[in-house]
Design a protein around this motif. Sequence first.
Motif, PDB file in Angstrom:
ATOM      1  N   GLU A  67      57.509  30.392  30.065  1.00 58.62           N
ATOM      2  CA  GLU A  67      57.286  29.040  30.588  1.00 58.62           C
ATOM      3  C   GLU A  67      58.596  28.272  30.690  1.00 58.62           C
ATOM      4  O   GLU A  67      58.840  27.589  31.677  1.00 58.62           O
ATOM      5  CB  GLU A  67      56.293  28.284  29.692  1.00 58.62           C
ATOM      6  N   TYR A  68      59.420  28.399  29.688  1.00 60.72           N
ATOM      7  CA  TYR A  68      60.717  27.726  29.712  1.00 60.72           C
ATOM      8  C   TYR A  68      61.510  28.151  30.952  1.00 60.72           C
ATOM      9  O   TYR A  68      62.007  27.301  31.697  1.00 60.72           O
ATOM     10  CB  TYR A  68      61.507  28.044  28.442  1.00 60.72           C
ATOM     11  N   PHE A  69      61.606  29.439  31.184  1.00 64.42           N
ATOM     12  CA  PHE A  69      62.372  29.919  32.337  1.00 64.42           C
ATOM     13  C   PHE A  69      61.714  29.539  33.656  1.00 64.42           C
ATOM     14  O   PHE A  69      62.408  29.249  34.632  1.00 64.42           O
ATOM     15  CB  PHE A  69      62.620  31.426  32.253  1.00 64.42           C
ATOM     16  N   LEU A  70      60.406  29.527  33.699  1.00 63.88           N
ATOM     17  CA  LEU A  70      59.701  29.122  34.908  1.00 63.88           C
ATOM     18  C   LEU A  70      60.021  27.674  35.262  1.00 63.88           C
ATOM     19  O   LEU A  70      60.361  27.347  36.410  1.00 63.88           O
ATOM     20  CB  LEU A  70      58.192  29.307  34.722  1.00 63.88           C
ATOM     21  N   VAL A  71      59.948  26.808  34.280  1.00 60.90           N
ATOM     22  CA  VAL A  71      60.170  25.374  34.515  1.00 60.90           C
ATOM     23  C   VAL A  71      61.632  25.079  34.820  1.00 60.90           C
ATOM     24  O   VAL A  71      61.945  24.379  35.784  1.00 60.90           O
ATOM     25  CB  VAL A  71      59.674  24.537  33.315  1.00 60.90           C
ATOM     26  N   PHE A  72      62.538  25.611  34.022  1.00 58.36           N
ATOM     27  CA  PHE A  72      63.936  25.216  34.179  1.00 58.36           C
ATOM     28  C   PHE A  72      64.732  26.059  35.162  1.00 58.36           C
ATOM     29  O   PHE A  72      65.899  25.766  35.422  1.00 58.36           O
ATOM     30  CB  PHE A  72      64.620  25.103  32.832  1.00 58.36           C
ATOM     31  N   SER A  73      64.118  27.070  35.741  1.00 56.07           N
ATOM     32  CA  SER A  73      64.773  27.740  36.872  1.00 56.07           C
ATOM     33  C   SER A  73      64.294  27.115  38.180  1.00 56.07           C
ATOM     34  O   SER A  73      64.816  27.428  39.247  1.00 56.07           O
ATOM     35  CB  SER A  73      64.505  29.246  36.847  1.00 56.07           C
ATOM     36  N   ASN A  74      63.329  26.209  38.075  1.00 53.78           N
ATOM     37  CA  ASN A  74      62.834  25.480  39.243  1.00 53.78           C
ATOM     38  C   ASN A  74      63.789  24.324  39.542  1.00 53.78           C
ATOM     39  O   ASN A  74      64.047  23.502  38.657  1.00 53.78           O
ATOM     40  CB  ASN A  74      61.429  24.956  38.938  1.00 53.78           C
ATOM     41  N   PRO A  75      64.321  24.222  40.753  1.00 52.37           N
ATOM     42  CA  PRO A  75      65.295  23.171  41.068  1.00 52.37           C
ATOM     43  C   PRO A  75      64.777  21.746  40.835  1.00 52.37           C
ATOM     44  O   PRO A  75      65.524  20.894  40.363  1.00 52.37           O
ATOM     45  CB  PRO A  75      65.611  23.398  42.544  1.00 52.37           C
ATOM     46  N   GLU A  76      63.517  21.495  41.137  1.00 52.95           N
ATOM     47  CA  GLU A  76      62.997  20.131  40.979  1.00 52.95           C
ATOM     48  C   GLU A  76      62.846  19.747  39.514  1.00 52.95           C
ATOM     49  O   GLU A  76      63.251  18.663  39.098  1.00 52.95           O
ATOM     50  CB  GLU A  76      61.652  19.968  41.703  1.00 52.95           C
ATOM     51  N   SER A  77      62.257  20.628  38.714  1.00 52.00           N
ATOM     52  CA  SER A  77      62.046  20.272  37.310  1.00 52.00           C
ATOM     53  C   SER A  77      63.362  20.251  36.535  1.00 52.00           C
ATOM     54  O   SER A  77      63.548  19.413  35.650  1.00 52.00           O
ATOM     55  CB  SER A  77      61.031  21.198  36.645  1.00 52.00           C
ATOM     56  N   SER A  78      64.294  21.136  36.857  1.00 50.65           N
ATOM     57  CA  SER A  78      65.579  21.097  36.154  1.00 50.65           C
ATOM     58  C   SER A  78      66.374  19.859  36.559  1.00 50.65           C
ATOM     59  O   SER A  78      67.045  19.248  35.719  1.00 50.65           O
ATOM     60  CB  SER A  78      66.385  22.374  36.397  1.00 50.65           C
ATOM     61  N   ALA A  79      66.268  19.450  37.814  1.00 53.26           N
ATOM     62  CA  ALA A  79      66.937  18.211  38.247  1.00 53.26           C
ATOM     63  C   ALA A  79      66.341  17.014  37.511  1.00 53.26           C
ATOM     64  O   ALA A  79      67.069  16.109  37.063  1.00 53.26           O
ATOM     65  CB  ALA A  79      66.803  18.031  39.758  1.00 53.26           C
ATOM     66  N   PHE A  80      65.019  17.000  37.369  1.00 54.08           N
ATOM     67  CA  PHE A  80      64.359  15.912  36.645  1.00 54.08           C
ATOM     68  C   PHE A  80      64.851  15.860  35.202  1.00 54.08           C
ATOM     69  O   PHE A  80      65.162  14.791  34.667  1.00 54.08           O
ATOM     70  CB  PHE A  80      62.837  16.088  36.697  1.00 54.08           C
ATOM     71  N   ALA A  81      64.921  17.020  34.554  1.00 52.66           N
ATOM     72  CA  ALA A  81      65.387  17.065  33.162  1.00 52.66           C
ATOM     73  C   ALA A  81      66.807  16.525  33.054  1.00 52.66           C
ATOM     74  O   ALA A  81      67.118  15.761  32.130  1.00 52.66           O
ATOM     75  CB  ALA A  81      65.310  18.496  32.636  1.00 52.66           C
ATOM     76  N   PHE A  82      67.668  16.884  33.993  1.00 48.21           N
ATOM     77  CA  PHE A  82      69.038  16.356  33.984  1.00 48.21           C
ATOM     78  C   PHE A  82      69.051  14.841  34.153  1.00 48.21           C
ATOM     79  O   PHE A  82      69.811  14.140  33.491  1.00 48.21           O
ATOM     80  CB  PHE A  82      69.871  16.998  35.099  1.00 48.21           C
ATOM     81  N   GLU A  83      68.222  14.344  35.035  1.00 48.69           N
ATOM     82  CA  GLU A  83      68.154  12.893  35.248  1.00 48.69           C
ATOM     83  C   GLU A  83      67.721  12.169  33.983  1.00 48.69           C
ATOM     84  O   GLU A  83      68.266  11.118  33.635  1.00 48.69           O
ATOM     85  CB  GLU A  83      67.203  12.568  36.403  1.00 48.69           C
ATOM     86  N   VAL A  84      66.729  12.719  33.294  1.00 50.65           N
ATOM     87  CA  VAL A  84      66.250  12.102  32.057  1.00 50.65           C
ATOM     88  C   VAL A  84      67.355  12.124  31.002  1.00 50.65           C
ATOM     89  O   VAL A  84      67.587  11.121  30.311  1.00 50.65           O
ATOM     90  CB  VAL A  84      64.970  12.796  31.548  1.00 50.65           C
ATOM     91  N   LEU A  85      68.045  13.245  30.872  1.00 50.18           N
ATOM     92  CA  LEU A  85      69.140  13.329  29.897  1.00 50.18           C
ATOM     93  C   LEU A  85      70.260  12.348  30.225  1.00 50.18           C
ATOM     94  O   LEU A  85      70.825  11.708  29.335  1.00 50.18           O
ATOM     95  CB  LEU A  85      69.683  14.757  29.829  1.00 50.18           C
ATOM     96  N   THR A  86      70.564  12.222  31.490  1.00 52.15           N
ATOM     97  CA  THR A  86      71.587  11.267  31.917  1.00 52.15           C
ATOM     98  C   THR A  86      71.160   9.838  31.610  1.00 52.15           C
ATOM     99  O   THR A  86      71.940   9.040  31.081  1.00 52.15           O
ATOM    100  CB  THR A  86      71.882  11.426  33.424  1.00 52.15           C
ATOM    101  N   LEU A  87      69.925   9.530  31.912  1.00 55.33           N
ATOM    102  CA  LEU A  87      69.397   8.201  31.629  1.00 55.33           C
ATOM    103  C   LEU A  87      69.423   7.908  30.129  1.00 55.33           C
ATOM    104  O   LEU A  87      69.725   6.785  29.706  1.00 55.33           O
ATOM    105  CB  LEU A  87      67.973   8.082  32.178  1.00 55.33           C
TER     106      LEU A  87
END
Length: 136
Positions: free
Chosen positions: A31-51
Amino acid sequence: MMSDSWFPRLNSMARDPALEITERFDALIDEYFLVFSNPESSAFAFEVLTLAESEPFAARIVFDLEQRYTQLIATMVEQMNHTLSQGERWLRASLIVAHAGGLLVFCRLSNKTEAEMVNLKHSTRELWSALCLAPR
């Protein structure tokens, strides 16, 4: 928010009584690899971390999610290795969560092929399992 739907799914996988602990751990990695290899969900995670770097409310959300994820992993470590103390389980879970964060960056910023990602997932599975099972 992604954590509102993602964490309950992870929690459900981690506690699925129909699966052995190693199968549940493998499902979590999948599940981890499925979610974070997805461009949209990994971009979202980066945005949240940046925020979270500049906004206290986002920092609290990230901290809470990290704590819940670490506790989930620590519970799984305990089920895989009963000989570890609570502190050692938490430390190993923290190392896994830290590595997962690094993998998020790596998966997001690299242009790995699907075959390379499969190999990375396989190696991650071996590494995290060894960390869980290693004696004190």
